[in-house]
Design a protein around this motif. Structure first.
Motif, PDB file in Angstrom:
ATOM      1  N   ASN A  61      39.442  54.424  34.022  1.00  0.00           N
ATOM      2  CA  ASN A  61      40.274  53.202  34.057  1.00  0.00           C
ATOM      3  C   ASN A  61      39.500  51.907  34.252  1.00  0.00           C
ATOM      4  OD1 ASN A  61      42.528  55.039  34.038  1.00  0.00           O
ATOM      5  ND2 ASN A  61      42.304  55.241  36.255  1.00  0.00           N
ATOM      6  N   GLY A  62      38.183  51.947  34.179  1.00  0.00           N
ATOM      7  CA  GLY A  62      37.407  50.737  34.373  1.00  0.00           C
ATOM      8  C   GLY A  62      37.401  50.285  35.823  1.00  0.00           C
ATOM      9  N   THR A  97      24.590  45.488  33.184  1.00  0.00           N
ATOM     10  CA  THR A  97      25.813  44.860  32.698  1.00  0.00           C
ATOM     11  C   THR A  97      25.652  44.422  31.246  1.00  0.00           C
ATOM     12  OG1 THR A  97      25.161  42.651  33.474  1.00  0.00           O
ATOM     13  CG2 THR A  97      26.426  44.028  35.007  1.00  0.00           C
ATOM     14  N   GLY A  98      26.776  44.252  30.584  1.00  0.00           N
ATOM     15  CA  GLY A  98      26.808  43.748  29.221  1.00  0.00           C
ATOM     16  C   GLY A  98      26.765  44.814  28.151  1.00  0.00           C
ATOM     17  N   CYS A  99      26.309  46.028  28.475  1.00  0.00           N
ATOM     18  CA  CYS A  99      26.147  47.069  27.457  1.00  0.00           C
ATOM     19  C   CYS A  99      27.450  47.825  27.203  1.00  0.00           C
ATOM     20  CB  CYS A  99      25.066  48.059  27.870  1.00  0.00           C
ATOM     21  SG  CYS A  99      23.398  47.362  27.897  1.00  0.00           S
ATOM     22  N   GLY A 374      29.454  55.225  36.588  1.00  0.00           N
ATOM     23  CA  GLY A 374      30.132  54.178  35.838  1.00  0.00           C
ATOM     24  C   GLY A 374      31.378  54.667  35.158  1.00  0.00           C
ATOM     25  N   SER A 375      31.816  53.880  34.159  1.00  0.00           N
ATOM     26  CA  SER A 375      33.043  54.168  33.436  1.00  0.00           C
ATOM     27  C   SER A 375      32.823  53.930  31.948  1.00  0.00           C
ATOM     28  CB  SER A 375      34.183  53.273  33.942  1.00  0.00           C
ATOM     29  OG  SER A 375      35.420  53.617  33.327  1.00  0.00           O
ATOM     30  N   GLY A 376      33.589  54.630  31.133  1.00  0.00           N
ATOM     31  CA  GLY A 376      33.495  54.468  29.688  1.00  0.00           C
ATOM     32  C   GLY A 376      34.443  53.427  29.145  1.00  0.00           C
ATOM     33  N   MET A 377      35.030  52.638  30.048  1.00  0.00           N
ATOM     34  CA  MET A 377      35.890  51.547  29.624  1.00  0.00           C
ATOM     35  C   MET A 377      35.820  50.427  30.649  1.00  0.00           C
ATOM     36  SD  MET A 377      39.687  52.934  30.543  1.00  0.00           S
ATOM     37  CE  MET A 377      40.356  51.307  30.640  1.00  0.00           C
ATOM     38  N   ASN A 378      36.274  49.278  30.238  1.00  0.00           N
ATOM     39  CA  ASN A 378      36.283  48.094  31.092  1.00  0.00           C
ATOM     40  C   ASN A 378      37.695  47.527  31.051  1.00  0.00           C
ATOM     41  OD1 ASN A 378      36.085  45.541  32.195  1.00  0.00           O
ATOM     42  ND2 ASN A 378      34.494  44.812  30.822  1.00  0.00           N
ATOM     43  N   SER A 379      38.351  47.467  32.203  1.00  0.00           N
ATOM     44  CA  SER A 379      39.739  46.978  32.223  1.00  0.00           C
ATOM     45  C   SER A 379      39.816  45.473  32.020  1.00  0.00           C
ATOM     46  CB  SER A 379      40.431  47.363  33.538  1.00  0.00           C
ATOM     47  OG  SER A 379      39.831  46.712  34.638  1.00  0.00           O
ATOM     48  N   GLY A 380      38.651  44.819  32.006  1.00  0.00           N
ATOM     49  CA  GLY A 380      38.590  43.416  31.616  1.00  0.00           C
ATOM     50  C   GLY A 380      39.338  42.468  32.536  1.00  0.00           C
ATOM     51  N   LEU A 390      30.470  47.849  29.907  1.00  0.00           N
ATOM     52  CA  LEU A 390      30.854  48.996  30.729  1.00  0.00           C
ATOM     53  C   LEU A 390      30.191  48.908  32.099  1.00  0.00           C
ATOM     54  CD1 LEU A 390      30.563  51.868  28.092  1.00  0.00           C
ATOM     55  CD2 LEU A 390      32.566  50.479  28.694  1.00  0.00           C
ATOM     56  N   PRO A 391      30.959  49.041  33.181  1.00  0.00           N
ATOM     57  CA  PRO A 391      30.375  48.984  34.525  1.00  0.00           C
ATOM     58  C   PRO A 391      29.442  50.171  34.738  1.00  0.00           C
ATOM     59  CG  PRO A 391      32.662  49.704  34.618  1.00  0.00           C
ATOM     60  CD  PRO A 391      32.407  49.291  33.201  1.00  0.00           C
ATOM     61  N   THR A 392      28.179  49.883  35.008  1.00  0.00           N
ATOM     62  CA  THR A 392      27.171  50.950  35.030  1.00  0.00           C
ATOM     63  C   THR A 392      26.147  50.726  36.133  1.00  0.00           C
ATOM     64  OG1 THR A 392      27.373  51.157  32.618  1.00  0.00           O
ATOM     65  CG2 THR A 392      25.442  52.163  33.648  1.00  0.00           C
ATOM     66  N   LEU A 393      25.848  51.798  36.859  1.00  0.00           N
ATOM     67  CA  LEU A 393      24.778  51.808  37.846  1.00  0.00           C
ATOM     68  C   LEU A 393      23.866  52.989  37.552  1.00  0.00           C
ATOM     69  CD1 LEU A 393      26.810  51.329  41.166  1.00  0.00           C
ATOM     70  CD2 LEU A 393      25.712  49.546  39.805  1.00  0.00           C
ATOM     71  N   VAL A 394      22.558  52.789  37.699  1.00  0.00           N
ATOM     72  CA  VAL A 394      21.588  53.881  37.659  1.00  0.00           C
ATOM     73  C   VAL A 394      20.887  53.880  39.009  1.00  0.00           C
ATOM     74  CG1 VAL A 394      19.595  54.876  36.504  1.00  0.00           C
ATOM     75  CG2 VAL A 394      21.261  53.556  35.184  1.00  0.00           C
ATOM     76  N   ALA A 395      20.857  55.028  39.674  1.00  0.00           N
ATOM     77  CA  ALA A 395      20.289  55.104  41.020  1.00  0.00           C
ATOM     78  C   ALA A 395      19.322  56.276  41.124  1.00  0.00           C
ATOM     79  CB  ALA A 395      21.406  55.237  42.057  1.00  0.00           C
ATOM     80  N   GLY A 396      18.494  56.243  42.175  1.00  0.00           N
ATOM     81  CA  GLY A 396      17.572  57.335  42.451  1.00  0.00           C
ATOM     82  C   GLY A 396      16.511  57.501  41.369  1.00  0.00           C
ATOM     83  N   GLY A 397      15.813  58.630  41.437  1.00  0.00           N
ATOM     84  CA  GLY A 397      14.858  58.985  40.399  1.00  0.00           C
ATOM     85  C   GLY A 397      13.584  58.166  40.369  1.00  0.00           C
TER      86      GLY A 397
END
Length: 447
Positions: A61-62, A97-99, A374-380, A390-397
């Protein structure tokens, strides 16, 4: 009368104008439904093996993008009100962000394409066709060393339906891999020892399935000689799926005599229900705890976890997540949506705490675990369910080469495809490829 817990008695009456009216059954008359007590689970001191791992955590649901977006870019960015929930891990994650996925239609098919970047209508004459998800590329590299090549978790069991998937994982033919939603069944699968009867049943199932698969392959080879080019391609895709099934069956036999790790279920709230809004915090926590234990014991190195299916889900207080995502710009609904986003990040932060508290080699488990959230959609801004930004975070690694403590900001209308990020994570996990879906390369700045 009022009970000590604050609820009302059914015998409570309203008196006025000489009449005494018994109240109808109201929610307030039931016992106060307190959410479950916080989990008492604590992380282990050390990991059993230094191995690369990946977990992909999906929220439907974004998000409230207005409260999510940080200001500034690079290392000097400012956390947004929502991302403040991760402030203690600022150096352990990257905001992207932005992708988006250019081939995605957005909406509630976001879970189907989040890890595949597929155009679901790319095949002429077909309403739905998917492709391999990035986690399965990784499982192809690491899965041979573990009891389970990958785990699929979700709040709905099975695969769901096309466009409303209950899983994030798709095999080489684009076939969805079924998910588990029961903490109890997941624990048993991971850690409860097999009995002699279980062993015999596994071997018997193997023999039966092997016989069926041999028959299917034999008939397919005979059929192949009579087919045209296009039909042969379709048959090859089908046979690839059959061979993958055969591999999974053979793995059952390979591991049937290998003891499972010994894990005490104490402090694991295995009775938590995914469909019960009052169990929501407990269920999320225990599924993440089991993911942590699966990693810590090297039962698997790849997990996908759909926290809720699209067009569904609850907030930490039982709020209707999907309904709030159609906010139409309403300030009150946006406020509640942001609260759900912060709730989700609080559970992610707790999971990262566990990984960071567990020593592994000369670092921690978090250093060797790539997390995609993250999510595969953006509720805008108006609840339009867009496939952009799409709201996205990459963590760890960190030990895998992922760089953090930064905001990688991209233009919403001129950005690299999200597949670039997926390719970067796959390469960090040891997949030797420079291609994935519509990727044009790796994501600059992440590795």
């Amino acid at each position: 009368m009022t009970f000590p817990n604050g609820s009302l008695s059914r015998r409570h009456v309203l008196r006025g104008l000489g009449a005494a009216l018994t109240l109808p059954l109201l929610d307030a008359m039931g016992p106060k439904l307190a959410f479950g007590a916080p989990s008492k689970f604590t992380p282990r001191a050390a990991s059993l093996a230094v191995q690369p791992r990946m977990i992909c955590c999906y929220v439907p649901n974004g998000v409230n993008i207005l409260a999510w977006m940080p200001t500034g870019s690079g290392a000097d960015y400012t956390l947004s009100p929502t991302l403040e929930m991760l402030k203690d891990h600022r150096d352990d994650f990257t905001v992207v962000t932005g992708c988006g996925h250019p081939a995605s239609e957005g909406g509630h098919s976001g879970a189907d394409t989040w890890l595949t970047a597929a155009d679901l209508k790319a095949v002429p004459g077909s309403d739905y066709s998917n492709r391999i998800s990035v986690d399965q590329l990784v499982a192809g590299v690491h899965g041979k060393q573990t009891r389970f090549p990958s785990l699929q978790l979700a709040d709905g069991s099975g695969t769901g339906s096309a466009g409303h998937s209950h899983t994030l994982s798709f095999d080489a033919g684009g076939t969805p891999l079924p998910a588990e939603n029961s903490p109890k069944r997941l624990f048993e699968r991971l850690f409860v020892p097999e009995t002699a009867a279980d062993r015999e049943a596994t071997l018997r199932r193997y023999a039966e399935r092997k016989s069926i698969l041999d028959s299917v392959l034999g008939e397919a080879q005979a059929l192949d000689r009579r087919l045209g080019r296009d039909d042969r391609q379709k048959l090859d895709e089908y046979l690839s799926s059959v061979r993958q099934t055969e591999d999974r069956v053979e793995r059952l036999v390979d591991w049937v005599d290998v003891p499972k790790p010994a894990v005490d279920p104490k402090d694991l709230q295995l009775a938590s229900q995914p469909g019960n809004k009052h169990d929501r915090p407990m269920w999320l926590d225990v599924m993440l705890e089991l993911s942590y234990l699966a990693f810590q014991t090297d039962a698997t190195r790849v997990v996908t976890f759909e926290w809720s299916r699209e067009a569904g889900g609850f907030g930490g207080g039982g709020e209707n997540h999907h309904e709030l995502s159609h906010h139409g710009g309403d300030a009150g609904m946006l406020k509640q949506l942001a609260a759900i986003d912060r709730f989700h990040l609080s559970r992610l932060a707790r999971f990262m705490d566990f990984l960071k508290a567990t020593q592994e080699g000369d670092g921690t488990m978090l250093d060797g675990t790539a997390i995609l959230f993250g999510s595969g959609m953006n509720s805008g801004e108006g609840g339009e369910h867009s496939p952009k930004n799409l709201p996205t975070l990459v963590a760890g690694g960190r030990r895998l080469g992922l760089k953090h403590g930064q905001h990688l900001a991209h233009d919403v209308d001129a950005h690299p495809p999200m597949a670039n990020l997926l390719l970067s994570v796959a390469q960090a996990m040891g997949v030797e490829t420079d291609r994935f879906a519509d990727a044009t390369g790796t994501l600059t700045g992440l590795t």
